[in-house]
Design a protein around this motif. Sequence first.
Motif, short mmCIF file in Angstrom:
data_model
loop_
_atom_site.label_atom_id
_atom_site.label_comp_id
_atom_site.label_asym_id
_atom_site.label_seq_id
_atom_site.Cartn_x
_atom_site.Cartn_y
_atom_site.Cartn_z
N LEU A 1 0.83 -1.20 0.00
CA LEU A 1 0.00 0.00 0.00
C LEU A 1 0.86 1.24 0.00
CD1 LEU A 1 -2.74 1.42 0.22
CD2 LEU A 1 -2.62 1.11 2.70
N ASN A 2 1.98 1.22 0.75
CA ASN A 2 2.90 2.36 0.75
C ASN A 2 3.42 2.66 -0.65
OD1 ASN A 2 3.63 1.61 3.94
ND2 ASN A 2 3.74 3.76 3.39
N ILE A 3 3.84 1.60 -1.34
CA ILE A 3 4.39 1.79 -2.67
C ILE A 3 3.35 2.41 -3.59
CG2 ILE A 3 5.28 0.58 -4.70
CD1 ILE A 3 6.56 -1.44 -2.78
N THR A 4 2.12 1.90 -3.50
CA THR A 4 1.04 2.42 -4.33
C THR A 4 0.74 3.86 -3.98
OG1 THR A 4 0.08 0.20 -4.46
CG2 THR A 4 -1.34 2.05 -5.07
N LEU A 5 0.66 4.17 -2.70
CA LEU A 5 0.37 5.53 -2.28
C LEU A 5 1.46 6.49 -2.70
CD1 LEU A 5 -1.03 4.93 1.33
CD2 LEU A 5 -2.29 5.84 -0.63
N GLY B 1 -2.10 10.38 10.10
CA GLY B 1 -2.03 9.29 9.12
C GLY B 1 -2.46 7.96 9.69
N TYR B 2 -2.32 7.78 11.00
CA TYR B 2 -2.72 6.51 11.63
C TYR B 2 -4.13 6.58 12.22
CZ TYR B 2 -2.69 2.33 14.52
OH TYR B 2 -3.00 1.11 15.08
N VAL B 3 -4.42 7.62 12.96
CA VAL B 3 -5.68 7.69 13.70
C VAL B 3 -6.89 7.83 12.77
CG1 VAL B 3 -7.01 9.05 15.35
CG2 VAL B 3 -4.59 8.60 15.77
N VAL B 4 -6.80 8.69 11.78
CA VAL B 4 -7.96 8.91 10.90
C VAL B 4 -8.39 7.63 10.19
CG1 VAL B 4 -8.79 10.16 8.87
CG2 VAL B 4 -7.50 11.38 10.63
N PRO B 5 -7.48 6.87 9.55
CA PRO B 5 -7.91 5.61 8.95
C PRO B 5 -8.52 4.63 9.97
CG PRO B 5 -5.78 6.23 8.08
CD PRO B 5 -6.07 7.15 9.23
N SER C 1 -0.42 3.98 6.12
CA SER C 1 -0.89 5.35 5.93
C SER C 1 -0.12 6.32 6.83
CB SER C 1 -2.39 5.43 6.25
OG SER C 1 -2.84 6.78 6.23
N ALA C 2 0.13 5.91 8.08
CA ALA C 2 0.86 6.78 9.00
C ALA C 2 2.24 7.13 8.45
CB ALA C 2 0.99 6.10 10.36
N MET C 3 2.92 6.14 7.92
CA MET C 3 4.26 6.39 7.40
C MET C 3 4.23 7.20 6.11
SD MET C 3 6.12 5.32 9.70
CE MET C 3 5.85 4.37 11.19
#
Length: 294
Positions: free
Chosen positions: A97-101, A215-219, A232-234
Motif C-alpha cells: 500500500l505504501n508503494i502504491t500511495l 495518518g494513523y488515527v484517521v484511517p 498510511s501513517a508512514m
Amino acid sequence: MSSTLFTLGLPLALGLVMFGLGLSMTAGDFGRVIRFPKPALISLACQIVVLPLICLGLVKVFGLGGVLAVGMMLLVASPGGSSANLFSHLAGGNVALNITLTAVNSVLSVFTLPIVVSLSIAHFIGDNASIGLQFGKVLQVFAIVLIPVAIGMTVRGRFPGWAQRMQKTVKVGSTAVLALVILAAVVSQFDVLRDNLATLGPAALLLSVLSLGVGYVVPRLFGVTRGDSTASAMEVGIHNATLAIAVAVSVLGNETLALPAAVYGVLMYLPASIAAYLLARAGRTANSRRAELV
C-alpha cells in the motif's frame, strides 16, 4: 546552494530515488488501489486536504511568515518520502500500500503542489512575488517525479532479475547522496538556519508528529485495518523533504525556501523511528492476543 551540486546533483539524486522506487513497482500496484480503494482514499485525503490545514495552523502558531511560511507549505504539499516504505516495513505496515500511495501521491503532487505553493505565495508574500510556479516549472516537477519512476518500472518489466538485485544498491546509494545534499543545504545556509532554528525546529518536529498521528488515527476511525493504517501513517507522516528542496532550489530558485524542508529532513527520523517502534510493538501485542483467543 546555487552551485553545481544543487543545480545538477540535486535533481539527479531525486531522480535516482524515484528510479529506485520504480524498480520495486509493477502495474499491479496501481490495481490494488482500484480493488481496495478505501485505505488509499483516506490516506490521500489526509495528505492533500488535512495536512495543509494543519501546517497552516502551525505556521500561524509559530509566527512564521514570508518565504519560510511558503517553505513549510511546500514541504507539506510534497508527497510521501521514499523512506516511508522502509519505516512501514519496520512498523509492520502494508508495504504494498505504501508503494502504491507513493506512486499515486507523486502523480497527484504534479497538480496539487503547484496549487498549494501558488496560494501560499499569494497569501504570505504577495501577488507580485517573483518566485511563482509557471507552467514550464510544473513540467519540471513532473519530469523530476514521474519520468524516473516510469523508467524504473520499464526496466523491472524487461529485466526483473537485475531490478531485484539492484534495488538495495540503488536505495543505499540514493540515501547516501540525499544525506549529503541535505547536509550541504544546511551548511551552505548555516547562518540563516541558526537564526531560524528556534522556530523552524519545533515547527518541523511538531509537523512530523502530527502527520504521523493523523495518518494513523484517521484511517483507524474509519475502520481501516492496523496494517493499512500503519502504512498510511508512514506515508502521510514522512514527507519528501528532498522533493521540496529540489522544487525550492531547482524550480523556484530560492534557497531560503528550502530551509524548512532541510530542517524537517533531519528531525523527522526521530519521531518516525519512535512511531515505527510503537506501532510494531502494538502489532505484536495484538497478534499475541488473537493467538491466545484462538
